[in-house]
Design a protein around this motif. Structure first.
Motif, short mmCIF file in Angstrom:
data_model
loop_
_atom_site.label_atom_id
_atom_site.label_comp_id
_atom_site.label_asym_id
_atom_site.label_seq_id
_atom_site.Cartn_x
_atom_site.Cartn_y
_atom_site.Cartn_z
N GLY A 106 0.78 -1.21 0.00
CA GLY A 106 0.00 0.00 0.00
C GLY A 106 0.82 1.27 0.00
O GLY A 106 0.24 2.37 0.11
N THR A 109 -0.31 2.93 -3.16
CA THR A 109 -1.75 2.98 -3.43
C THR A 109 -2.57 3.52 -2.27
O THR A 109 -3.64 4.09 -2.49
CB THR A 109 -2.26 1.59 -3.81
OG1 THR A 109 -1.94 0.66 -2.77
CG2 THR A 109 -1.62 1.12 -5.11
N ASN A 110 -2.13 3.31 -1.04
CA ASN A 110 -2.90 3.71 0.14
C ASN A 110 -2.43 5.08 0.62
O ASN A 110 -1.34 5.23 1.17
CB ASN A 110 -2.75 2.68 1.25
CG ASN A 110 -3.70 2.92 2.41
OD1 ASN A 110 -4.49 3.87 2.38
ND2 ASN A 110 -3.63 2.07 3.43
N GLN A 111 -3.26 6.10 0.41
CA GLN A 111 -2.86 7.46 0.75
C GLN A 111 -2.94 7.74 2.25
O GLN A 111 -2.43 8.77 2.71
CB GLN A 111 -3.74 8.46 0.00
CG GLN A 111 -3.65 8.34 -1.51
CD GLN A 111 -4.53 9.36 -2.21
OE1 GLN A 111 -5.17 10.18 -1.56
NE2 GLN A 111 -4.57 9.30 -3.54
N GLN A 113 -1.55 5.93 4.55
CA GLN A 113 -0.30 5.52 5.19
C GLN A 113 0.65 6.70 5.35
O GLN A 113 0.68 7.63 4.54
CB GLN A 113 0.38 4.44 4.35
CG GLN A 113 -0.24 3.07 4.48
CD GLN A 113 0.65 2.00 3.87
OE1 GLN A 113 1.75 2.29 3.46
NE2 GLN A 113 0.15 0.78 3.81
N PHE A 116 3.32 6.82 2.54
CA PHE A 116 2.81 6.89 1.17
C PHE A 116 3.70 7.80 0.32
O PHE A 116 4.12 8.87 0.76
CB PHE A 116 1.38 7.43 1.18
CG PHE A 116 0.82 7.66 -0.20
CD1 PHE A 116 0.41 6.60 -0.99
CD2 PHE A 116 0.72 8.95 -0.70
CE1 PHE A 116 -0.10 6.81 -2.25
CE2 PHE A 116 0.20 9.17 -1.97
CZ PHE A 116 -0.21 8.10 -2.75
N GLU A 136 1.99 -2.97 -7.47
CA GLU A 136 1.38 -1.69 -7.12
C GLU A 136 1.77 -0.59 -8.11
O GLU A 136 0.97 0.33 -8.36
CB GLU A 136 1.80 -1.30 -5.70
CG GLU A 136 1.22 -2.19 -4.62
CD GLU A 136 1.47 -1.65 -3.23
OE1 GLU A 136 1.93 -0.49 -3.14
OE2 GLU A 136 1.21 -2.37 -2.25
#
Length: 307
Positions: A106, A109-111, A113, A116, A136
């Motif tokens: 992530g 892709t995971n904002q 975190q 990120f 990713e």
């Protein structure tokens, strides 16, 4: 990618480094997309990689890296221990963002975190081991450069550099060459002058061996060892003692005469004893208990009748 330019052509010293680090040796298996980079197969089944194609793809990757304005937008990743030191050294030389060790899923892709990041280019050591960041990167349209062996999958890989990505020295050499070419394309270093950074700094070092070397350096004497012989501790000079030629003629008149020992006292040691030990009675008899007034023994008869 050299385009026939002499400055970008493969030099003899670089070929010697490739052969010394076994960069041209692949594995016993080959992927159908990596067949174009295979030169020959040895009798023992190991595939040989074409070094010229390795150099051409290395220059292509260096041009793609040098085209990025901000060096921090380049992300270099190595989950394998053999490439972690090389990745950190590459990042220190070029200003890239390294991820050495485990890649947190992530990150691209995971904002939400804290770690990120949105890189513009991704460089990985092994597309099989680093499959998570490669996958990713395909979700967010990040181009990927990878060091690929003959059996490496090329899915989601944009620029594959064929080389031996399993050897310790081969991985370090490829990252060193990539960093050198990037700096040359940026104009940081000149092509006429050899790079002052040694390739040994990009090689993996065993922590146990490094610890033994540090302990040996600490245990070594500060002055080192003499070339002619072993290092010895200087012995302090002894105190001066006057020589004696003949011990039998030594003057002993000045020596003090020891005092005579006192004679034993006859009254103390020789006098007979007048005490009669037999008159004291029998020692084995039980001592008589003194009567205690106003106290009743537990085993005695009752003083009054309860009838």
């Amino acid at each position: 990618m050299s385009g026939g330019l002499d400055a970008l052509s493969l030099k003899e010293e670089d070929v010697s480094k490739f052969l010394a680090c076994s960069t041209h040796l692949g594995s016993t298996n080959v992927d159908y997309q990596m067949e174009q980079y295979v030169y020959k197969r040895k009798p023992d089944g190991v595939y040989i990689i074409n070094i010229r194609k390795t150099w051409e793809k290395l220059l292509l990757a260096a041009r793609a890296i040098a085209a990025i304005e901000n060096p921090a937008d380049l992300c270099v990743i190595s989950a394998r221990p053999y490439g972690q030191r090389a990745v950190l050294k590459f990042a220190a030389s070029t200003g890239a963002s390294p991820i050495a060790g485990r890649f947190t899923p992530g990150t691209f892709t995971n904002q939400i975190q804290a770690a990120f990041r949105e890189p513009r280019l991704l460089v990985v050591t092994d597309p099989r081991t680093d499959h998570q960041p490669v996958t990713e990167a395909s979700y967010v349209n990040i181009p990927v450069i990878a060091l690929c062996n003959t059996d490496s999958p090329l899915r989601h890989v944009d620029i594959a550099i064929p080389c031996n990505n399993k050897g310790v020295h081969s991985i370090g050499l490829m990252w060193w060459l990539l960093a050198r070419e990037v700096l040359r394309l940026r104009g940081t270093i000149s092509r006429e002058v050899p790079w002052d950074v040694m390739v040994d700094l990009y090689f993996y070092r065993d922590p146990e061996e490094a610890e033994k070397e540090e302990q040996a350096a600490v245990a070594a004497p500060p002055g080192g060892y003499d070339q002619d012989g072993p290092w010895e501790t200087p012995v302090p000079p002894a105190q001066a003692v006057p020589p004696v030629d003949d011990w039998s003629k030594e003057n002993v008149s000045n020596m003090p005469t020891p005092a005579p020992a006192p004679e034993p006292n006859a009254a103390t040691f020789g006098a007979p004893t007048t005490e009669d030990w037999s008159a004291e009675g029998d020692w084995s008899a039980a001592p008589s208990a003194a009567p205690t007034a106003g106290r009743t023994e537990w085993g005695s008869a009752p003083s009054e009748s309860w009838d």
